[in-house]
Design a protein around this motif. Structure first.
Motif, PDB file in Angstrom:
ATOM      1  N   ALA A  55       0.820  -1.213   0.000  1.00 30.33           N
ATOM      2  CA  ALA A  55       0.000   0.000   0.000  1.00 30.33           C
ATOM      3  C   ALA A  55       0.857   1.268   0.000  1.00 30.33           C
ATOM      4  O   ALA A  55       0.552   2.231  -0.705  1.00 30.33           O
ATOM      5  CB  ALA A  55      -0.946  -0.011   1.190  1.00 30.33           C
ATOM      6  N   ALA A  56       1.945   1.254   0.768  1.00 32.86           N
ATOM      7  CA  ALA A  56       2.813   2.433   0.840  1.00 32.86           C
ATOM      8  C   ALA A  56       3.504   2.694  -0.503  1.00 32.86           C
ATOM      9  O   ALA A  56       3.632   3.849  -0.923  1.00 32.86           O
ATOM     10  CB  ALA A  56       3.854   2.257   1.939  1.00 32.86           C
ATOM     11  N   ASP A  57       3.941   1.626  -1.161  1.00 33.21           N
ATOM     12  CA  ASP A  57       4.590   1.769  -2.468  1.00 33.21           C
ATOM     13  C   ASP A  57       3.602   2.306  -3.504  1.00 33.21           C
ATOM     14  O   ASP A  57       3.934   3.172  -4.308  1.00 33.21           O
ATOM     15  CB  ASP A  57       5.163   0.432  -2.948  1.00 33.21           C
ATOM     16  N   LEU A  58       2.414   1.781  -3.466  1.00 31.67           N
ATOM     17  CA  LEU A  58       1.372   2.214  -4.396  1.00 31.67           C
ATOM     18  C   LEU A  58       1.006   3.680  -4.146  1.00 31.67           C
ATOM     19  O   LEU A  58       0.857   4.460  -5.088  1.00 31.67           O
ATOM     20  CB  LEU A  58       0.155   1.310  -4.257  1.00 31.67           C
ATOM     21  N   ALA A  59       0.909   4.057  -2.886  1.00 34.68           N
ATOM     22  CA  ALA A  59       0.587   5.441  -2.546  1.00 34.68           C
ATOM     23  C   ALA A  59       1.677   6.392  -3.040  1.00 34.68           C
ATOM     24  O   ALA A  59       1.378   7.482  -3.551  1.00 34.68           O
ATOM     25  CB  ALA A  59       0.393   5.583  -1.036  1.00 34.68           C
ATOM     26  N   LYS A  60       2.924   5.968  -2.907  1.00 33.49           N
ATOM     27  CA  LYS A  60       4.040   6.805  -3.363  1.00 33.49           C
ATOM     28  C   LYS A  60       3.979   6.997  -4.879  1.00 33.49           C
ATOM     29  O   LYS A  60       4.138   8.108  -5.390  1.00 33.49           O
ATOM     30  CB  LYS A  60       5.367   6.158  -2.961  1.00 33.49           C
ATOM     31  N   VAL A  61       3.718   5.917  -5.605  1.00 36.26           N
ATOM     32  CA  VAL A  61       3.607   5.998  -7.064  1.00 36.26           C
ATOM     33  C   VAL A  61       2.434   6.898  -7.449  1.00 36.26           C
ATOM     34  O   VAL A  61       2.544   7.734  -8.349  1.00 36.26           O
ATOM     35  CB  VAL A  61       3.489   4.596  -7.695  1.00 36.26           C
ATOM     36  N   ARG A  62       1.321   6.775  -6.761  1.00 38.50           N
ATOM     37  CA  ARG A  62       0.149   7.623  -7.047  1.00 38.50           C
ATOM     38  C   ARG A  62       0.464   9.102  -6.820  1.00 38.50           C
ATOM     39  O   ARG A  62       0.052   9.954  -7.602  1.00 38.50           O
ATOM     40  CB  ARG A  62      -1.045   7.200  -6.196  1.00 38.50           C
ATOM     41  N   ARG A  63       1.208   9.400  -5.748  1.00 37.95           N
ATOM     42  CA  ARG A  63       1.594  10.800  -5.486  1.00 37.95           C
ATOM     43  C   ARG A  63       2.477  11.339  -6.606  1.00 37.95           C
ATOM     44  O   ARG A  63       2.295  12.468  -7.065  1.00 37.95           O
ATOM     45  CB  ARG A  63       2.316  10.915  -4.142  1.00 37.95           C
ATOM     46  N   VAL A  64       3.425  10.537  -7.053  1.00 35.47           N
ATOM     47  CA  VAL A  64       4.321  10.979  -8.126  1.00 35.47           C
ATOM     48  C   VAL A  64       3.540  11.159  -9.429  1.00 35.47           C
ATOM     49  O   VAL A  64       3.744  12.147 -10.147  1.00 35.47           O
ATOM     50  CB  VAL A  64       5.512  10.010  -8.312  1.00 35.47           C
ATOM     51  N   LEU A  65       2.634  10.241  -9.732  1.00 32.08           N
ATOM     52  CA  LEU A  65       1.814  10.380 -10.938  1.00 32.08           C
ATOM     53  C   LEU A  65       0.942  11.642 -10.866  1.00 32.08           C
ATOM     54  O   LEU A  65       0.777  12.345 -11.867  1.00 32.08           O
ATOM     55  CB  LEU A  65       0.946   9.139 -11.153  1.00 32.08           C
ATOM     56  N   SER A  66       0.424  11.953  -9.691  1.00 34.42           N
ATOM     57  CA  SER A  66      -0.363  13.180  -9.515  1.00 34.42           C
ATOM     58  C   SER A  66       0.521  14.408  -9.731  1.00 34.42           C
ATOM     59  O   SER A  66       0.090  15.379 -10.369  1.00 34.42           O
ATOM     60  CB  SER A  66      -0.984  13.222  -8.118  1.00 34.42           C
ATOM     61  N   LEU A  67       1.731  14.367  -9.215  1.00 31.80           N
ATOM     62  CA  LEU A  67       2.668  15.472  -9.408  1.00 31.80           C
ATOM     63  C   LEU A  67       3.028  15.610 -10.890  1.00 31.80           C
ATOM     64  O   LEU A  67       3.110  16.724 -11.421  1.00 31.80           O
ATOM     65  CB  LEU A  67       3.919  15.264  -8.554  1.00 31.80           C
ATOM     66  N   GLU A  68       3.227  14.479 -11.562  1.00 31.02           N
ATOM     67  CA  GLU A  68       3.487  14.512 -13.009  1.00 31.02           C
ATOM     68  C   GLU A  68       2.352  15.223 -13.746  1.00 31.02           C
ATOM     69  O   GLU A  68       2.600  16.051 -14.623  1.00 31.02           O
ATOM     70  CB  GLU A  68       3.604  13.091 -13.572  1.00 31.02           C
ATOM     71  N   LEU A  69       1.122  14.875 -13.401  1.00 30.67           N
ATOM     72  CA  LEU A  69      -0.031  15.508 -14.052  1.00 30.67           C
ATOM     73  C   LEU A  69      -0.056  17.005 -13.792  1.00 30.67           C
ATOM     74  O   LEU A  69      -0.352  17.802 -14.695  1.00 30.67           O
ATOM     75  CB  LEU A  69      -1.335  14.862 -13.573  1.00 30.67           C
ATOM     76  N   ALA A  70       0.278  17.416 -12.578  1.00 35.76           N
ATOM     77  CA  ALA A  70       0.281  18.839 -12.237  1.00 35.76           C
ATOM     78  C   ALA A  70       1.347  19.593 -13.038  1.00 35.76           C
ATOM     79  O   ALA A  70       1.079  20.665 -13.598  1.00 35.76           O
ATOM     80  CB  ALA A  70       0.503  19.024 -10.739  1.00 35.76           C
ATOM     81  N   VAL A  71       2.539  19.024 -13.118  1.00 34.75           N
ATOM     82  CA  VAL A  71       3.614  19.680 -13.877  1.00 34.75           C
ATOM     83  C   VAL A  71       3.294  19.632 -15.370  1.00 34.75           C
ATOM     84  O   VAL A  71       3.530  20.604 -16.098  1.00 34.75           O
ATOM     85  CB  VAL A  71       4.993  19.040 -13.579  1.00 34.75           C
ATOM     86  N   PHE A  72       2.719  18.521 -15.819  1.00 33.23           N
ATOM     87  CA  PHE A  72       2.353  18.381 -17.229  1.00 33.23           C
ATOM     88  C   PHE A  72       1.397  19.498 -17.659  1.00 33.23           C
ATOM     89  O   PHE A  72       1.457  19.974 -18.796  1.00 33.23           O
ATOM     90  CB  PHE A  72       1.709  17.013 -17.485  1.00 33.23           C
ATOM     91  N   ALA A  73       0.527  19.928 -16.764  1.00 32.21           N
ATOM     92  CA  ALA A  73      -0.431  20.997 -17.079  1.00 32.21           C
ATOM     93  C   ALA A  73       0.266  22.299 -17.477  1.00 32.21           C
ATOM     94  O   ALA A  73      -0.309  23.124 -18.193  1.00 32.21           O
ATOM     95  CB  ALA A  73      -1.365  21.238 -15.893  1.00 32.21           C
ATOM     96  N   LEU A  74       1.503  22.479 -17.042  1.00 29.75           N
ATOM     97  CA  LEU A  74       2.252  23.686 -17.413  1.00 29.75           C
ATOM     98  C   LEU A  74       2.630  23.701 -18.899  1.00 29.75           C
ATOM     99  O   LEU A  74       2.783  24.770 -19.489  1.00 29.75           O
ATOM    100  CB  LEU A  74       3.523  23.802 -16.569  1.00 29.75           C
ATOM    101  N   ILE A  75       2.777  22.535 -19.491  1.00 29.94           N
ATOM    102  CA  ILE A  75       3.257  22.451 -20.872  1.00 29.94           C
ATOM    103  C   ILE A  75       2.315  23.159 -21.844  1.00 29.94           C
ATOM    104  O   ILE A  75       2.765  24.021 -22.609  1.00 29.94           O
ATOM    105  CB  ILE A  75       3.555  20.992 -21.269  1.00 29.94           C
ATOM    106  N   PRO A  76       1.015  22.869 -21.866  1.00 29.60           N
ATOM    107  CA  PRO A  76       0.144  23.613 -22.785  1.00 29.60           C
ATOM    108  C   PRO A  76       0.007  25.092 -22.413  1.00 29.60           C
ATOM    109  O   PRO A  76      -0.224  25.929 -23.293  1.00 29.60           O
ATOM    110  CB  PRO A  76      -1.204  22.885 -22.711  1.00 29.60           C
ATOM    111  N   ILE A  77       0.175  25.414 -21.128  1.00 28.29           N
ATOM    112  CA  ILE A  77       0.148  26.825 -20.731  1.00 28.29           C
ATOM    113  C   ILE A  77       1.314  27.555 -21.375  1.00 28.29           C
ATOM    114  O   ILE A  77       1.151  28.623 -21.978  1.00 28.29           O
ATOM    115  CB  ILE A  77       0.177  26.958 -19.194  1.00 28.29           C
ATOM    116  N   PHE A  78       2.507  26.985 -21.275  1.00 31.37           N
ATOM    117  CA  PHE A  78       3.676  27.594 -21.911  1.00 31.37           C
ATOM    118  C   PHE A  78       3.536  27.619 -23.431  1.00 31.37           C
ATOM    119  O   PHE A  78       3.930  28.586 -24.083  1.00 31.37           O
ATOM    120  CB  PHE A  78       4.968  26.870 -21.507  1.00 31.37           C
TER     121      PHE A  78
END
Length: 149
Positions: free
Chosen positions: A116-139
């Motif tokens: 569960a902890a490993d899965l939660a960590k991966v989910r957090r990183v994937l969420s962060l990826e999505l947040a940073v990815f949102a900057l790409i079309p803005i730029f």
């Protein structure tokens, strides 16, 4: 015509990458095992291949597109977009390594499920990826409107 084709390919690949990343985030959930884990591994591989294609098509747009290299290479907004893409790429390393490890464990033990902890960590990183990815079309939108020049 080649500029139009490159732009269309670039945009379709970017949209595909966003979709693949969103699907990864949805699949990486508690209870992940068996066939879902195999699907997640295939989606992650497609994600990596799509990111590579984006780089190739993007390079072609910079050097052979209608605007020419000067438009891109001298624009700080372009470099911000590239930096955001690089951060997303670096963030994607952790989920990819985890998914490959999980897949290996699942082949050895069909009843394997990630901790569960490993899965939660991966989910957090994937969420962060999505947040940073949102900057790409803005730029990209800012760049298309002449910001940074």
């Amino acid at each position: 015509m080649s500029d139009l084709v490159l732009a269309i390919l670039h945009h379709l690949l970017i949209l595909s990458l966003a979709g693949l990343l969103a699907v990864e985030r949805v699949l990486a959930r508690p209870g992940l095992s068996g066939a879902s884990l195999g699907t997640l591994a295939r989606i992650d591989a497609a994600y990596g291949a799509t990111a590579g294609l984006i780089l190739v098509v993007g390079f072609c747009r910079v050097y052979w597109g209608a605007k020419g290299p000067a438009f891109y290479l001298e624009n700080p907004v372009f470099w911000a977009k590239i930096a955001a893409f690089a951060v997303v790429g670096l963030l994607s390393i952790l989920p990819t390594i985890a998914i490959l490890k999980w897949r290996k464990h699942a082949k050895a033990d069909p009843a394997f499920t990630p901790a569960a902890a490993d899965l939660a960590k991966v989910r957090r990183v994937l969420s962060l990826e999505l947040a940073v990815f949102a900057l790409i079309p803005i730029f990209a939108a800012a760049m298309a409107r002449g910001y940074g020049l």
